[in-house]
Design a protein around this motif. Structure first.
Motif, PDB file in Angstrom:
ATOM      1  N   THR A  25      97.924  97.011  39.986  1.00 17.90           N
ATOM      2  CA  THR A  25      98.840  96.269  40.841  1.00 17.90           C
ATOM      3  C   THR A  25      98.405  96.274  42.299  1.00 17.90           C
ATOM      4  O   THR A  25      98.981  95.578  43.117  1.00 17.90           O
ATOM      5  CB  THR A  25     100.270  96.837  40.744  1.00 17.90           C
ATOM      6  N   THR A  26      97.401  97.100  42.631  1.00 21.70           N
ATOM      7  CA  THR A  26      96.948  97.143  44.019  1.00 21.70           C
ATOM      8  C   THR A  26      95.869  96.095  44.291  1.00 21.70           C
ATOM      9  O   THR A  26      95.413  95.961  45.420  1.00 21.70           O
ATOM     10  CB  THR A  26      96.395  98.538  44.372  1.00 21.70           C
ATOM     11  N   VAL A  27      95.454  95.379  43.277  1.00 21.02           N
ATOM     12  CA  VAL A  27      94.400  94.374  43.423  1.00 21.02           C
ATOM     13  C   VAL A  27      94.981  92.980  43.168  1.00 21.02           C
ATOM     14  O   VAL A  27      95.698  92.766  42.197  1.00 21.02           O
ATOM     15  CB  VAL A  27      93.239  94.645  42.430  1.00 21.02           C
ATOM     16  N   LEU A  28      94.679  92.033  44.043  1.00 21.45           N
ATOM     17  CA  LEU A  28      95.145  90.663  43.847  1.00 21.45           C
ATOM     18  C   LEU A  28      94.404  90.032  42.675  1.00 21.45           C
ATOM     19  O   LEU A  28      93.176  90.152  42.558  1.00 21.45           O
ATOM     20  CB  LEU A  28      94.911  89.835  45.112  1.00 21.45           C
ATOM     21  N   LYS A  29      95.136  89.365  41.825  1.00 20.28           N
ATOM     22  CA  LYS A  29      94.521  88.692  40.683  1.00 20.28           C
ATOM     23  C   LYS A  29      93.670  87.508  41.154  1.00 20.28           C
ATOM     24  O   LYS A  29      94.000  86.848  42.138  1.00 20.28           O
ATOM     25  CB  LYS A  29      95.607  88.181  39.733  1.00 20.28           C
ATOM     26  N   LYS A  30      92.586  87.267  40.456  1.00 20.14           N
ATOM     27  CA  LYS A  30      91.732  86.123  40.752  1.00 20.14           C
ATOM     28  C   LYS A  30      92.204  84.904  39.954  1.00 20.14           C
ATOM     29  O   LYS A  30      92.759  85.034  38.869  1.00 20.14           O
ATOM     30  CB  LYS A  30      90.274  86.430  40.396  1.00 20.14           C
ATOM     31  N   GLY A  31      91.975  83.737  40.510  1.00 18.67           N
ATOM     32  CA  GLY A  31      92.291  82.498  39.796  1.00 18.67           C
ATOM     33  C   GLY A  31      93.758  82.124  39.781  1.00 18.67           C
ATOM     34  O   GLY A  31      94.167  81.259  38.991  1.00 18.67           O
ATOM     35  N   LEU A  32      94.557  82.729  40.631  1.00 12.86           N
ATOM     36  CA  LEU A  32      95.970  82.367  40.710  1.00 12.86           C
ATOM     37  C   LEU A  32      96.116  80.888  41.092  1.00 12.86           C
ATOM     38  O   LEU A  32      95.374  80.366  41.935  1.00 12.86           O
ATOM     39  CB  LEU A  32      96.689  83.225  41.750  1.00 12.86           C
ATOM     40  N   LYS A  33      97.084  80.231  40.479  1.00 13.19           N
ATOM     41  CA  LYS A  33      97.351  78.815  40.785  1.00 13.19           C
ATOM     42  C   LYS A  33      98.540  78.744  41.753  1.00 13.19           C
ATOM     43  O   LYS A  33      99.643  79.166  41.417  1.00 13.19           O
ATOM     44  CB  LYS A  33      97.650  78.039  39.504  1.00 13.19           C
ATOM     45  N   ILE A  34      98.279  78.219  42.939  1.00 11.94           N
ATOM     46  CA  ILE A  34      99.286  78.213  43.997  1.00 11.94           C
ATOM     47  C   ILE A  34      99.461  76.801  44.548  1.00 11.94           C
ATOM     48  O   ILE A  34      98.485  76.129  44.870  1.00 11.94           O
ATOM     49  CB  ILE A  34      98.887  79.159  45.149  1.00 11.94           C
ATOM     50  N   THR A  35     100.712  76.361  44.637  1.00 12.77           N
ATOM     51  CA  THR A  35     101.039  75.064  45.229  1.00 12.77           C
ATOM     52  C   THR A  35     101.680  75.270  46.592  1.00 12.77           C
ATOM     53  O   THR A  35     102.604  76.068  46.735  1.00 12.77           O
ATOM     54  CB  THR A  35     102.012  74.272  44.335  1.00 12.77           C
ATOM     55  N   LEU A  36     101.175  74.562  47.580  1.00 16.93           N
ATOM     56  CA  LEU A  36     101.757  74.564  48.925  1.00 16.93           C
ATOM     57  C   LEU A  36     102.509  73.260  49.119  1.00 16.93           C
ATOM     58  O   LEU A  36     101.935  72.169  48.996  1.00 16.93           O
ATOM     59  CB  LEU A  36     100.658  74.704  49.979  1.00 16.93           C
ATOM     60  N   LEU A  37     103.810  73.365  49.415  1.00 18.82           N
ATOM     61  CA  LEU A  37     104.670  72.192  49.547  1.00 18.82           C
ATOM     62  C   LEU A  37     105.311  72.172  50.931  1.00 18.82           C
ATOM     63  O   LEU A  37     106.347  72.791  51.162  1.00 18.82           O
ATOM     64  CB  LEU A  37     105.745  72.219  48.453  1.00 18.82           C
ATOM     65  N   PRO A  38     104.707  71.461  51.900  1.00 17.19           N
ATOM     66  CA  PRO A  38     105.277  71.390  53.250  1.00 17.19           C
ATOM     67  C   PRO A  38     106.457  70.429  53.307  1.00 17.19           C
ATOM     68  O   PRO A  38     106.757  69.733  52.327  1.00 17.19           O
ATOM     69  CB  PRO A  38     104.107  70.868  54.087  1.00 17.19           C
ATOM     70  N   LYS A  39     107.117  70.370  54.468  1.00 19.32           N
ATOM     71  CA  LYS A  39     108.223  69.425  54.654  1.00 19.32           C
ATOM     72  C   LYS A  39     107.760  68.003  54.403  1.00 19.32           C
ATOM     73  O   LYS A  39     108.408  67.223  53.714  1.00 19.32           O
ATOM     74  CB  LYS A  39     108.794  69.544  56.059  1.00 19.32           C
ATOM     75  N   ASN A  40     106.668  67.635  55.047  1.00 14.93           N
ATOM     76  CA  ASN A  40     106.011  66.361  54.760  1.00 14.93           C
ATOM     77  C   ASN A  40     104.538  66.498  55.099  1.00 14.93           C
ATOM     78  O   ASN A  40     104.151  67.343  55.899  1.00 14.93           O
ATOM     79  CB  ASN A  40     106.666  65.182  55.491  1.00 14.93           C
ATOM     80  N   ILE A  41     103.714  65.676  54.500  1.00 11.65           N
ATOM     81  CA  ILE A  41     102.272  65.864  54.608  1.00 11.65           C
ATOM     82  C   ILE A  41     101.674  65.161  55.814  1.00 11.65           C
ATOM     83  O   ILE A  41     100.484  65.334  56.100  1.00 11.65           O
ATOM     84  CB  ILE A  41     101.553  65.381  53.327  1.00 11.65           C
ATOM     85  N   ASN A  42     102.465  64.373  56.555  1.00 10.75           N
ATOM     86  CA  ASN A  42     101.933  63.623  57.686  1.00 10.75           C
ATOM     87  C   ASN A  42     102.108  64.334  59.019  1.00 10.75           C
ATOM     88  O   ASN A  42     101.566  63.900  60.035  1.00 10.75           O
ATOM     89  CB  ASN A  42     102.606  62.242  57.763  1.00 10.75           C
ATOM     90  N   ASN A  43     102.881  65.393  59.031  1.00 10.09           N
ATOM     91  CA  ASN A  43     103.173  66.127  60.251  1.00 10.09           C
ATOM     92  C   ASN A  43     101.980  67.018  60.609  1.00 10.09           C
ATOM     93  O   ASN A  43     101.566  67.849  59.804  1.00 10.09           O
ATOM     94  CB  ASN A  43     104.421  66.990  60.029  1.00 10.09           C
ATOM     95  N   PRO A  44     101.391  66.870  61.818  1.00  5.60           N
ATOM     96  CA  PRO A  44     100.231  67.686  62.196  1.00  5.60           C
ATOM     97  C   PRO A  44     100.483  69.185  62.086  1.00  5.60           C
ATOM     98  O   PRO A  44      99.589  69.950  61.727  1.00  5.60           O
ATOM     99  CB  PRO A  44      99.977  67.279  63.654  1.00  5.60           C
ATOM    100  N   TYR A  45     101.701  69.598  62.397  1.00  2.00           N
ATOM    101  CA  TYR A  45     102.053  71.007  62.273  1.00  2.00           C
ATOM    102  C   TYR A  45     101.897  71.454  60.822  1.00  2.00           C
ATOM    103  O   TYR A  45     101.312  72.507  60.539  1.00  2.00           O
ATOM    104  CB  TYR A  45     103.494  71.218  62.734  1.00  2.00           C
ATOM    105  N   ASN A  46     102.435  70.639  59.892  1.00  2.00           N
ATOM    106  CA  ASN A  46     102.352  70.991  58.479  1.00  2.00           C
ATOM    107  C   ASN A  46     100.917  71.001  57.972  1.00  2.00           C
ATOM    108  O   ASN A  46     100.564  71.804  57.106  1.00  2.00           O
ATOM    109  CB  ASN A  46     103.183  70.014  57.645  1.00  2.00           C
TER     110      ASN A  46
END
Length: 334
Positions: A25-46
């Protein structure tokens, strides 16, 4: 008597397996599938925020992707949450457009085994396990008023140009702005209007114009949204009131650099949004790897950012806001 060594061996074996389990449990698993969902994709901040997440994913060997709507509507993120469930993502990192509207879908995702981490803009706590807060909400709200107070000599009418009326982070910051304004040193400052530009450039530009026209004694505006402050600065930069109405808020150095250098804006604040996404991705990976559960007091290491501790209600604070001005703005590129 002859059985005792066998019992001891079994006990030793069990302890050894337990230790091995803990070590895993002290080691991060490899190959994790992660989705990043911002408020909107056109915002420079996001864009900057999610790029930080992609950078972290590359460091830890995760497979990450950025998806999201082109608008910041309350229901615009629902289909992407459902897709994350269908694709059996290990984790979903979300900057929520609404604190409550997404709860049924996020709960379904968690029941399906998807770890939910919010960043920047939170949901109600039951909709996620960890919230990555860019800075302490009270500190952000109060700091904005403190900065505007200095810029206006603590006098005159002021306004707030926010994002959407139901944006969790904006509303929390505004609440603390109002609390700060109750202090005696602000007795000569009056909040006359809270306007909403809906995180849309043209709408924010129009709202800034409306504030200037409706309140002739306006001395300052706080826009705690990167879209709002840049649109407001663009309007002020060609207005006769340039340099007379103080504009501050939360913006990125790259989008505000020209307005600082031409005297439209004296100072503004932010954190590095890339670090928000970066920290959120490490937190999500730690959750999905079983390093942490999200309980208060859990600790994890987030690459170059170092060690973090989970606080009450699953909140992790990146750090305090930073003030940008003409003296330091060229040192930053985001």
């Amino acid at each position: 008597m002859k059985k005792r060594p066998i019992v001891l061996s079994a006990l030793t074996l069990a302890l050894g397996l337990g230790a091995a389990s803990l070590a895993q449990t002290t080691v991060l698993k490899k190959g994790l599938k992660i989705t990043l969902l911002p408020k909107n994709i056109n915002n420079p901040y996001n864009v900057t925020e999610t790029q930080g997440g992609l950078d972290a994913a590359k460091e830890i060997g995760a497979v990450a992707k950025v998806v999201g709507p082109s608008d910041a509507g309350a229901s615009s993120q629902v289909s992407y949450i459902n897709t994350a469930i269908a694709q059996r993502q290990n984790a979903l990192i979300l900057a929520a457009n609404d604190a409550n509207a997404l709860l049924p879908y996020l709960k379904r995702a968690m029941q399906s085994g998807v770890k939910i981490v919010t960043m920047d803009s939170d949901t109600a706590p039951e909709g996620r396990t960890i919230f990555i807060n860019q800075a302490n909400s009270e500190g952000i709200g109060r700091a904005q008023v403190q900065l505007l107070g200095k810029l206006t000599n603590y006098t005159g009418d002021i306004a707030i140009l926010s994002a959407t009326p139901n944006a969790t982070n904006q509303n929390t910051w505004i609440k603390w702005m109002q609390e700060e304004l109750k202090l005696p040193k602000y007795k000569n400052m009056k909040l006359v209007k809270i306007a909403y530009g809906n995180d849309d450039d043209q709408k924010s530009f129009t709202e800034m114009q409306g504030l200037i026209q409706a309140y002739p004694n306006l001395k300052g505006v706080i826009s705690p949204t990167t879209v709002g402050i840049s649109a407001g600065a663009r309007y002020l930069s060609t207005s006769p009131l340039k340099g007379k109405v103080a504009l501050t808020g939360l913006g990125t150095p790259n989008q505000m650099k020209q307005f600082v250098k031409d005297g439209t804006v004296t100072a503004f604040q932010l954190w590095n949004p890339g670090d928000v996404g970066y920290l959120a991705t490490y937190a999500a990976a730690a959750l999905a790897s079983g390093q942490i559960t999200g309980k208060t007091g859990d600790t994890f290491t987030a690459g170059k950012l170092g060690k973090y501790t989970i606080g009450a209600n699953g909140e992790v604070v990146l750090g305090p806001p930073y003030t940008f001005d003409k003296a330091n703005i060229d040192k930053f590129n985001f």
